[in-house]
Design a protein around this motif. Structure first.
Motif, PDB file in Angstrom:
ATOM      1  N   ALA A  98       0.847  -1.185   0.000  1.00  0.00           N
ATOM      2  CA  ALA A  98       0.000   0.000   0.000  1.00  0.00           C
ATOM      3  C   ALA A  98       0.887   1.241   0.000  1.00  0.00           C
ATOM      4  CB  ALA A  98      -0.933  -0.004   1.218  1.00  0.00           C
ATOM      5  N   SER A  99       0.252   2.398  -0.058  1.00  0.00           N
ATOM      6  CA  SER A  99       0.991   3.669  -0.025  1.00  0.00           C
ATOM      7  C   SER A  99       0.470   4.534   1.115  1.00  0.00           C
ATOM      8  CB  SER A  99       0.817   4.427  -1.343  1.00  0.00           C
ATOM      9  OG  SER A  99       1.447   3.756  -2.404  1.00  0.00           O
ATOM     10  N   TRP A 100       1.393   5.166   1.795  1.00  0.00           N
ATOM     11  CA  TRP A 100       1.015   6.179   2.776  1.00  0.00           C
ATOM     12  C   TRP A 100       0.465   7.397   2.028  1.00  0.00           C
ATOM     13  CZ3 TRP A 100       1.036   4.418   7.549  1.00  0.00           C
ATOM     14  CH2 TRP A 100       1.980   3.477   7.948  1.00  0.00           C
ATOM     15  N   PHE A 101      -0.493   8.091   2.656  1.00  0.00           N
ATOM     16  CA  PHE A 101      -0.968   9.349   2.064  1.00  0.00           C
ATOM     17  C   PHE A 101      -0.946  10.460   3.105  1.00  0.00           C
ATOM     18  CE2 PHE A 101      -5.083   6.972   2.910  1.00  0.00           C
ATOM     19  CZ  PHE A 101      -5.520   7.738   3.985  1.00  0.00           C
ATOM     20  N   TYR A 102      -0.965  11.702   2.629  1.00  0.00           N
ATOM     21  CA  TYR A 102      -0.698  12.849   3.497  1.00  0.00           C
ATOM     22  C   TYR A 102      -1.372  14.082   2.908  1.00  0.00           C
ATOM     23  CZ  TYR A 102       2.377  15.665   6.591  1.00  0.00           C
ATOM     24  OH  TYR A 102       2.897  16.500   7.554  1.00  0.00           O
ATOM     25  N   LEU A 103      -2.002  14.880   3.761  1.00  0.00           N
ATOM     26  CA  LEU A 103      -2.646  16.117   3.304  1.00  0.00           C
ATOM     27  C   LEU A 103      -2.579  17.177   4.388  1.00  0.00           C
ATOM     28  CD1 LEU A 103      -4.337  17.646   1.194  1.00  0.00           C
ATOM     29  CD2 LEU A 103      -6.377  16.618   2.193  1.00  0.00           C
ATOM     30  N   GLU A 104      -2.051  18.338   4.019  1.00  0.00           N
ATOM     31  CA  GLU A 104      -1.969  19.474   4.945  1.00  0.00           C
ATOM     32  C   GLU A 104      -2.997  20.551   4.636  1.00  0.00           C
ATOM     33  OE1 GLU A 104       2.269  20.452   6.600  1.00  0.00           O
ATOM     34  OE2 GLU A 104       2.461  20.096   4.439  1.00  0.00           O
ATOM     35  N   ALA A 105      -3.339  20.732   3.377  1.00  0.00           N
ATOM     36  CA  ALA A 105      -4.203  21.844   2.964  1.00  0.00           C
ATOM     37  C   ALA A 105      -5.593  21.718   3.575  1.00  0.00           C
ATOM     38  CB  ALA A 105      -4.303  21.879   1.447  1.00  0.00           C
ATOM     39  N   PRO A 106      -6.198  22.841   3.980  1.00  0.00           N
ATOM     40  CA  PRO A 106      -7.560  22.801   4.518  1.00  0.00           C
ATOM     41  C   PRO A 106      -8.545  22.257   3.477  1.00  0.00           C
ATOM     42  CG  PRO A 106      -6.530  24.910   4.974  1.00  0.00           C
ATOM     43  CD  PRO A 106      -5.632  24.201   4.019  1.00  0.00           C
ATOM     44  N   VAL A 107      -9.495  21.460   3.941  1.00  0.00           N
ATOM     45  CA  VAL A 107     -10.484  20.848   3.058  1.00  0.00           C
ATOM     46  C   VAL A 107     -11.877  21.307   3.472  1.00  0.00           C
ATOM     47  CG1 VAL A 107     -11.545  18.662   2.373  1.00  0.00           C
ATOM     48  CG2 VAL A 107      -9.054  18.834   2.567  1.00  0.00           C
ATOM     49  N   GLN A 108     -12.653  21.723   2.498  1.00  0.00           N
ATOM     50  CA  GLN A 108     -14.040  22.107   2.736  1.00  0.00           C
ATOM     51  C   GLN A 108     -14.947  21.014   2.178  1.00  0.00           C
ATOM     52  OE1 GLN A 108     -14.792  24.857   4.475  1.00  0.00           O
ATOM     53  NE2 GLN A 108     -12.594  25.316   4.631  1.00  0.00           N
ATOM     54  N   ALA A 109     -15.895  20.572   2.987  1.00  0.00           N
ATOM     55  CA  ALA A 109     -16.836  19.543   2.539  1.00  0.00           C
ATOM     56  C   ALA A 109     -18.089  19.594   3.406  1.00  0.00           C
ATOM     57  CB  ALA A 109     -16.202  18.155   2.610  1.00  0.00           C
ATOM     58  N   ASP A 110     -19.214  19.265   2.810  1.00  0.00           N
ATOM     59  CA  ASP A 110     -20.464  19.161   3.550  1.00  0.00           C
ATOM     60  C   ASP A 110     -20.431  17.865   4.353  1.00  0.00           C
ATOM     61  OD1 ASP A 110     -23.022  19.023   4.521  1.00  0.00           O
ATOM     62  OD2 ASP A 110     -24.013  18.902   2.562  1.00  0.00           O
ATOM     63  N   THR A 111     -20.397  17.980   5.666  1.00  0.00           N
ATOM     64  CA  THR A 111     -20.300  16.789   6.525  1.00  0.00           C
ATOM     65  C   THR A 111     -21.615  16.483   7.242  1.00  0.00           C
ATOM     66  OG1 THR A 111     -19.429  18.139   8.340  1.00  0.00           O
ATOM     67  CG2 THR A 111     -17.822  17.091   6.875  1.00  0.00           C
ATOM     68  N   SER A 112     -22.710  17.044   6.757  1.00  0.00           N
ATOM     69  CA  SER A 112     -24.003  16.736   7.377  1.00  0.00           C
ATOM     70  C   SER A 112     -24.295  15.245   7.193  1.00  0.00           C
ATOM     71  CB  SER A 112     -25.114  17.580   6.758  1.00  0.00           C
ATOM     72  OG  SER A 112     -25.132  17.447   5.358  1.00  0.00           O
ATOM     73  N   GLY A 113     -24.869  14.663   8.206  1.00  0.00           N
ATOM     74  CA  GLY A 113     -25.131  13.227   8.203  1.00  0.00           C
ATOM     75  C   GLY A 113     -24.092  12.433   8.973  1.00  0.00           C
ATOM     76  N   GLN A 193     -14.903  14.507   3.003  1.00  0.00           N
ATOM     77  CA  GLN A 193     -15.719  14.605   4.218  1.00  0.00           C
ATOM     78  C   GLN A 193     -14.932  14.136   5.444  1.00  0.00           C
ATOM     79  OE1 GLN A 193     -19.080  12.177   2.899  1.00  0.00           O
ATOM     80  NE2 GLN A 193     -20.412  13.972   3.015  1.00  0.00           N
ATOM     81  N   MET A 194     -14.296  12.976   5.331  1.00  0.00           N
ATOM     82  CA  MET A 194     -13.548  12.435   6.462  1.00  0.00           C
ATOM     83  C   MET A 194     -12.402  13.365   6.854  1.00  0.00           C
ATOM     84  SD  MET A 194     -13.539   8.283   5.716  1.00  0.00           S
ATOM     85  CE  MET A 194     -12.590   8.377   4.188  1.00  0.00           C
ATOM     86  N   THR A 195     -11.737  13.931   5.854  1.00  0.00           N
ATOM     87  CA  THR A 195     -10.631  14.843   6.133  1.00  0.00           C
ATOM     88  C   THR A 195     -11.121  16.117   6.814  1.00  0.00           C
ATOM     89  OG1 THR A 195      -9.466  13.987   4.192  1.00  0.00           O
ATOM     90  CG2 THR A 195      -8.709  16.089   5.079  1.00  0.00           C
ATOM     91  N   ALA A 196     -12.229  16.659   6.338  1.00  0.00           N
ATOM     92  CA  ALA A 196     -12.783  17.868   6.947  1.00  0.00           C
ATOM     93  C   ALA A 196     -13.152  17.628   8.409  1.00  0.00           C
ATOM     94  CB  ALA A 196     -14.002  18.344   6.152  1.00  0.00           C
ATOM     95  N   LEU A 197     -13.699  16.456   8.707  1.00  0.00           N
ATOM     96  CA  LEU A 197     -14.048  16.130  10.093  1.00  0.00           C
ATOM     97  C   LEU A 197     -12.804  16.027  10.967  1.00  0.00           C
ATOM     98  CD1 LEU A 197     -16.795  13.501   9.259  1.00  0.00           C
ATOM     99  CD2 LEU A 197     -17.193  15.609  10.552  1.00  0.00           C
ATOM    100  N   LEU A 198     -11.758  15.410  10.445  1.00  0.00           N
ATOM    101  CA  LEU A 198     -10.514  15.307  11.207  1.00  0.00           C
ATOM    102  C   LEU A 198      -9.886  16.673  11.422  1.00  0.00           C
ATOM    103  CD1 LEU A 198      -8.793  12.138   9.696  1.00  0.00           C
ATOM    104  CD2 LEU A 198      -9.685  12.400  12.007  1.00  0.00           C
ATOM    105  N   GLN A 199      -9.932  17.525  10.415  1.00  0.00           N
ATOM    106  CA  GLN A 199      -9.335  18.860  10.546  1.00  0.00           C
ATOM    107  C   GLN A 199     -10.111  19.718  11.543  1.00  0.00           C
ATOM    108  OE1 GLN A 199      -9.135  20.204   6.462  1.00  0.00           O
ATOM    109  NE2 GLN A 199      -7.072  19.366   6.194  1.00  0.00           N
TER     110      GLN A 199
END
Length: 240
Positions: A98-113, A193-199
């Motif tokens: 598998a590959s590791w993944f990484y993201l620093e930039a802010p993410v906007q997403a509708d996380t309703s639900g 969505q998952m990234t926005a929730l973690l951020q």
């Protein structure tokens, strides 16, 4: 474009974060372990889907690994976090890469639900959905005591009375780990969505984890960069 040095740093950060996930899981189940700058290791039978050894530095000594597994009375799995060990020499075969993944930039997403799992009953439903998504084991994997851990959290997305998507977040001080994600469609939107929730949970912390196949491609479409490869190895117990 990240440089090789950036990738190495991020790979190290991801491996350390993953070891913290192991720490939280093993502590919740009373599985003893040792951790050094090179390795996370347990001499006990690990939890289902977890390895006996996780490497935390490149080029770990095969002699060290062989000494740790020499008397293991069970099949051994090793997470080679830098995909650099010739473990065939010790009788191992590759289970998956598998590959590791990484993201620093802010993410906007509708996380309703989506909701943070906060009660034992919710966690029971979450685990049932996680198992139905392909993580089959008879063992109860997640403990209600983990709901009180400020560095460990479960999220679920509900449609009616059913949780259809979910993931775990774990905080290791410098990053937020994204793992144990499941959904019928792990689309780029779901990853956002998952990234926005973690951020929101741990602001200004990079999000890291690992994936393969379509999940990895969708994570990349969502904005994640890869940061090196990992390999999980398996050696069946011979009984001798």
């Amino acid at each position: 474009m990240q440089t090789k040095t950036d990738e190495t740093i991020r790979q190290q950060e991801a491996a350390d974060n993953n070891a913290d996930l192991y720490k939280h899981m093993f502590e919740a189940h009373g599985v003893s372990f040792e951790r050094s700058s090179e390795l996370f290791h347990t001499s006990e039978q690990p939890l289902p889907f977890y390895s006996s050894i996780v490497t935390l530095k490149p080029a770990v000594s095969l002699q060290t690994i062989n000494e740790l597994i020499a008397n293991a009375p069970f099949s051994v799995f090793i997470k080679d976090s830098f995909a650099d060990l010739p473990l065939e020499a010790l009788g191992f075969s590759t289970l998956f890469e598998a590959s590791w993944f990484y993201l620093e930039a802010p993410v906007q997403a509708d996380t309703s639900g989506w909701q943070l799992i906060s009660t034992p009953k919710q966690l029971e439903s979450w685990e049932a959905s996680w198992k139905n998504a392909g993580n089959q084991t008879d063992r109860a994997m997640f403990s209600p005591k983990q709901l009180n851990n400020p560095d460990f959290a479960f999220w679920g997305y509900s449609e009616g009375s059913e949780i259809t998507k979910g993931f775990i977040g774990n905080h290791s001080g410098t990053s937020a780990g994204l793992s144990n994600f499941f959904a019928e469609d792990l689309s780029p939107h779901t990853f956002r969505q998952m990234t926005a929730l973690l951020q929101k949970w741990k602001p200004k912390k990079p999000v890291t984890g690992y994936a393969r196949g379509d999940a990895l491609l969708n994570a990349q479409t969502a904005g994640f960069e890869t940061s090196g490869k990992l390999k999980v190895w398996h050696k069946p117990y011979s009984g001798s």
